[in-house]
Design a protein around this motif. Structure first.
Motif, PDB file in Angstrom:
ATOM      1  N   ASP A 163       1.312   7.774 -15.761  1.00 49.54           N
ATOM      2  CA  ASP A 163       0.823   7.100 -14.560  1.00 49.54           C
ATOM      3  C   ASP A 163       1.056   5.596 -14.635  1.00 49.54           C
ATOM      4  O   ASP A 163       0.787   4.953 -15.656  1.00 49.54           O
ATOM      5  N   VAL A 164       1.547   5.042 -13.521  1.00 44.73           N
ATOM      6  CA  VAL A 164       1.827   3.606 -13.416  1.00 44.73           C
ATOM      7  C   VAL A 164       1.036   3.060 -12.229  1.00 44.73           C
ATOM      8  O   VAL A 164       1.094   3.644 -11.131  1.00 44.73           O
ATOM      9  N   PRO A 165       0.300   1.967 -12.404  1.00 35.38           N
ATOM     10  CA  PRO A 165      -0.515   1.443 -11.302  1.00 35.38           C
ATOM     11  C   PRO A 165       0.322   0.915 -10.150  1.00 35.38           C
ATOM     12  O   PRO A 165       1.487   0.531 -10.318  1.00 35.38           O
ATOM     13  N   VAL A 166      -0.288   0.900  -8.976  1.00 37.28           N
ATOM     14  CA  VAL A 166       0.327   0.377  -7.759  1.00 37.28           C
ATOM     15  C   VAL A 166      -0.453  -0.849  -7.314  1.00 37.28           C
ATOM     16  O   VAL A 166      -1.683  -0.825  -7.275  1.00 37.28           O
ATOM     17  N   ASP A 167       0.256  -1.935  -6.991  1.00 36.87           N
ATOM     18  CA  ASP A 167      -0.394  -3.133  -6.477  1.00 36.87           C
ATOM     19  C   ASP A 167       0.211  -3.502  -5.127  1.00 36.87           C
ATOM     20  O   ASP A 167       0.879  -2.682  -4.502  1.00 36.87           O
ATOM     21  N   THR A 216       4.851  -1.642   0.341  1.00 34.22           N
ATOM     22  CA  THR A 216       6.303  -1.527   0.220  1.00 34.22           C
ATOM     23  C   THR A 216       6.753  -2.126  -1.101  1.00 34.22           C
ATOM     24  O   THR A 216       6.309  -3.217  -1.481  1.00 34.22           O
ATOM     25  N   LEU A 217       7.622  -1.438  -1.802  1.00 31.86           N
ATOM     26  CA  LEU A 217       8.128  -1.931  -3.085  1.00 31.86           C
ATOM     27  C   LEU A 217       8.993  -3.165  -2.853  1.00 31.86           C
ATOM     28  O   LEU A 217       9.913  -3.157  -2.027  1.00 31.86           O
ATOM     29  N   GLU A 275       3.704   7.068  -9.594  1.00 33.82           N
ATOM     30  CA  GLU A 275       2.742   6.157  -8.980  1.00 33.82           C
ATOM     31  C   GLU A 275       1.319   6.699  -9.108  1.00 33.82           C
ATOM     32  O   GLU A 275       1.089   7.896  -8.954  1.00 33.82           O
ATOM     33  N   ASP A 276       0.388   5.814  -9.376  1.00 28.44           N
ATOM     34  CA  ASP A 276      -1.023   6.163  -9.443  1.00 28.44           C
ATOM     35  C   ASP A 276      -1.806   5.068  -8.728  1.00 28.44           C
ATOM     36  O   ASP A 276      -1.829   3.935  -9.202  1.00 28.44           O
ATOM     37  N   PRO A 277      -2.401   5.399  -7.537  1.00 29.97           N
ATOM     38  CA  PRO A 277      -2.647   6.713  -6.958  1.00 29.97           C
ATOM     39  C   PRO A 277      -1.427   7.284  -6.237  1.00 29.97           C
ATOM     40  O   PRO A 277      -0.482   6.562  -5.936  1.00 29.97           O
ATOM     41  N   SER A 278      -1.524   8.584  -5.953  1.00 33.32           N
ATOM     42  CA  SER A 278      -0.469   9.250  -5.191  1.00 33.32           C
ATOM     43  C   SER A 278      -1.005  10.576  -4.676  1.00 33.32           C
ATOM     44  O   SER A 278      -2.111  11.003  -5.036  1.00 33.32           O
ATOM     45  N   LEU A 279      -0.195  11.237  -3.848  1.00 34.57           N
ATOM     46  CA  LEU A 279      -0.504  12.599  -3.438  1.00 34.57           C
ATOM     47  C   LEU A 279      -0.548  13.466  -4.683  1.00 34.57           C
ATOM     48  O   LEU A 279       0.399  13.471  -5.479  1.00 34.57           O
ATOM     49  N   LYS A 308       2.723  -5.102  -4.354  1.00 35.09           N
ATOM     50  CA  LYS A 308       4.189  -5.082  -4.324  1.00 35.09           C
ATOM     51  C   LYS A 308       4.758  -3.714  -4.686  1.00 35.09           C
ATOM     52  O   LYS A 308       5.925  -3.588  -5.006  1.00 35.09           O
ATOM     53  N   GLY A 309       3.902  -2.682  -4.624  1.00 31.14           N
ATOM     54  CA  GLY A 309       4.363  -1.337  -4.929  1.00 31.14           C
ATOM     55  C   GLY A 309       4.099  -0.955  -6.372  1.00 31.14           C
ATOM     56  O   GLY A 309       3.262  -1.562  -7.052  1.00 31.14           O
ATOM     57  N   ILE A 310       4.801   0.070  -6.851  1.00 26.86           N
ATOM     58  CA  ILE A 310       4.622   0.498  -8.231  1.00 26.86           C
ATOM     59  C   ILE A 310       4.945  -0.667  -9.166  1.00 26.86           C
ATOM     60  O   ILE A 310       5.912  -1.410  -8.955  1.00 26.86           O
ATOM     61  N   ASN A 311       4.124  -0.837 -10.198  1.00 29.78           N
ATOM     62  CA  ASN A 311       4.273  -1.980 -11.093  1.00 29.78           C
ATOM     63  C   ASN A 311       5.426  -1.713 -12.060  1.00 29.78           C
ATOM     64  O   ASN A 311       5.240  -1.144 -13.142  1.00 29.78           O
ATOM     65  N   VAL A 312       6.616  -2.126 -11.674  1.00 29.66           N
ATOM     66  CA  VAL A 312       7.818  -1.874 -12.473  1.00 29.66           C
ATOM     67  C   VAL A 312       7.740  -2.587 -13.812  1.00 29.66           C
ATOM     68  O   VAL A 312       8.321  -2.139 -14.815  1.00 29.66           O
ATOM     69  N   GLU A 313       6.992  -3.692 -13.873  1.00 26.29           N
ATOM     70  CA  GLU A 313       6.831  -4.404 -15.141  1.00 26.29           C
ATOM     71  C   GLU A 313       6.211  -3.482 -16.190  1.00 26.29           C
ATOM     72  O   GLU A 313       6.573  -3.549 -17.376  1.00 26.29           O
TER      73      GLU A 313
END
Length: 379
Positions: free
Chosen positions: A130-134, A166-167, A110-114, A136-141
């Motif tokens: 790195d995968v963006p977060v929106d 929350t995912l 996940e990006d951003p993250s700790l 709906k959570g991490i963008n699995v697409e």
């Protein structure tokens, strides 16, 4: 060596005398400490006091209690011998890095993250994608588009840090399908999972059909009880249990068995249930106070993201407002916040991370007034 030294330089130890809206703050009430000390005294006076070496799997009665509670509260079916007791999330992730990947492999994160999470895998020679977060959570697409680029994914489905989202259920199912199809791993960091403010909380990934053999489930007692406890656990597939226990053995041999014994007694006590109920009531109250300020009083400056779990939320600022400047203004007003941009690597976000756990409602109310005044000075 340079990578380890660099990680230490970037690491910021959470302040002991924290103010709202700092994160990772332990409860200040004395009741929890008194109950813990009482159990500790009882065990020390008993014939067993954890004076001998224990096994790397962890204290069996504690693992049995955790397995039962996972069935009751999270819908996760597992046996005690699938549970490894660790010193917390960082050690659990370190064991995953050692056993599930080879140097040169890659992992989605996940990006951003700790920042500690990607640094830990990089330290083991694993590339982080790195995968963006929106919302709906991490963008699995995005993971599905790059499905062959990594052999695993590190996700926090309940309460993403720092975005607090929350995912979604469909993304959880898609992630399990991807892992099974590609022979990849899902590392599920189920942070804050018992602090839920929704009527119908989603099942963790590890409770979904088809997840049992591809998911490593991780949790810690740091946020619910105390970071000083230094105890967490992981649920691993049955055929990997000995390997993880062996890696734990070679890492630090075992976690303190006397502390595990106290925790086992505490988890079975009425005091623990009372603690959870009080925590949930107070945190929900704190969240409602904070959300009202963000939604009603600061609506012109940004929008709060949802908070279905946990003890922190994200307030996304308008693009015209720098989150770094906003955090500085808040600090000058006596309010602790963190700019979300400081957690970003490639996918930029602009907002404030606000923690509301570990504080009394009156403290949150006062901090909300200061937050409002500080943000308004920017506008």
């Amino acid at each position: 060596m340079r990578r380890a030294a660099s990680a230490l330089k970037r690491y910021k130890l959470p302040k002991q005398e924290a103010k709202p809206f700092a994160c990772f703050i332990s409860e200040k009430k004395e009741g929890l400490s008194k109950n813990w000390i009482s159990l500790e005294t009882k065990i020390v006076k008993s014939t067993w006091s954890g004076k001998s070496y224990g096994g790397p799997f962890g204290y069996l009665p504690l693992r049995k209690i955790i397995a039962e509670r996972l069935r009751q509260t999270r819908g996760i079916v597992c046996e005690a011998d699938q549970i490894i007791i660790t010193t917390g999330t960082i050690q659990s992730l370190s064991l995953c890095a050692q056993l599930l990947f080879q140097p040169g492999d890659s992992i989605f994160a996940e990006d951003p993250s700790l920042q500690l999470f990607p640094e830990l895998f990089s330290f083991s020679g694993i590339s982080v994608v790195d995968v963006p977060v929106d919302s709906k959570g991490i963008n699995v697409e995005k993971i599905l588009e790059k499905k062959d680029e990594a052999g695993g994914a590190l996700v926090s489905p309940s309460s993403q840090y720092p975005m607090s989202v929350t995912l979604s259920a469909d993304r959880r199912r898609d992630l399990v399908a991807w892992a099974n199809e590609n022979g990849s791993w899902i590392i599920e960091d189920d942070i804050d999972n018992l602090l839920t403010y929704t009527v119908n909380p989603l099942k963790p990934i590890r409770a979904l059909p088809g997840s049992e053999e591809c998911t490593i489930y991780i949790d810690s007692f740091s946020l619910l009880l105390s970071p000083g406890l230094r105890l967490g656990f992981m649920v691993v597939p049955q055929n990997l249990a000995d390997s993880f226990a062996g890696a734990k053995l070679l890492s630090d041999r075992q976690c303190p068995e006397s502390t595990q014994g106290i925790l086992a007694h505490f988890l079975e006590s009425k005091a623990y249930e009372t603690h959870l109920r009080k925590l949930l009531v107070k945190y929900r109250n704190n969240w409602e106070i904070l959300f009202h300020t963000l939604k009603e009083d600061l609506n012109d400056f940004g929008q709060p993201l949802g908070c279905e779990y946990g003890s922190h939320t994200a307030f996304l600022l308008n693009s015209s407002i720098s989150d770094t400047l906003a955090a500085e203004k808040c600090a000058s007003a006596g309010v602790q916040t963190s700019p979300i941009s400081s957690f970003c690597r490639h996918h930029k976000q602009n907002g404030l991370l606000l923690g509301f756990g570990g504080f009394e409602p009156k403290e949150v109310e006062e901090a909300c007034r200061k937050l409002k005044a500080a943000i308004e000075t920017i506008g």
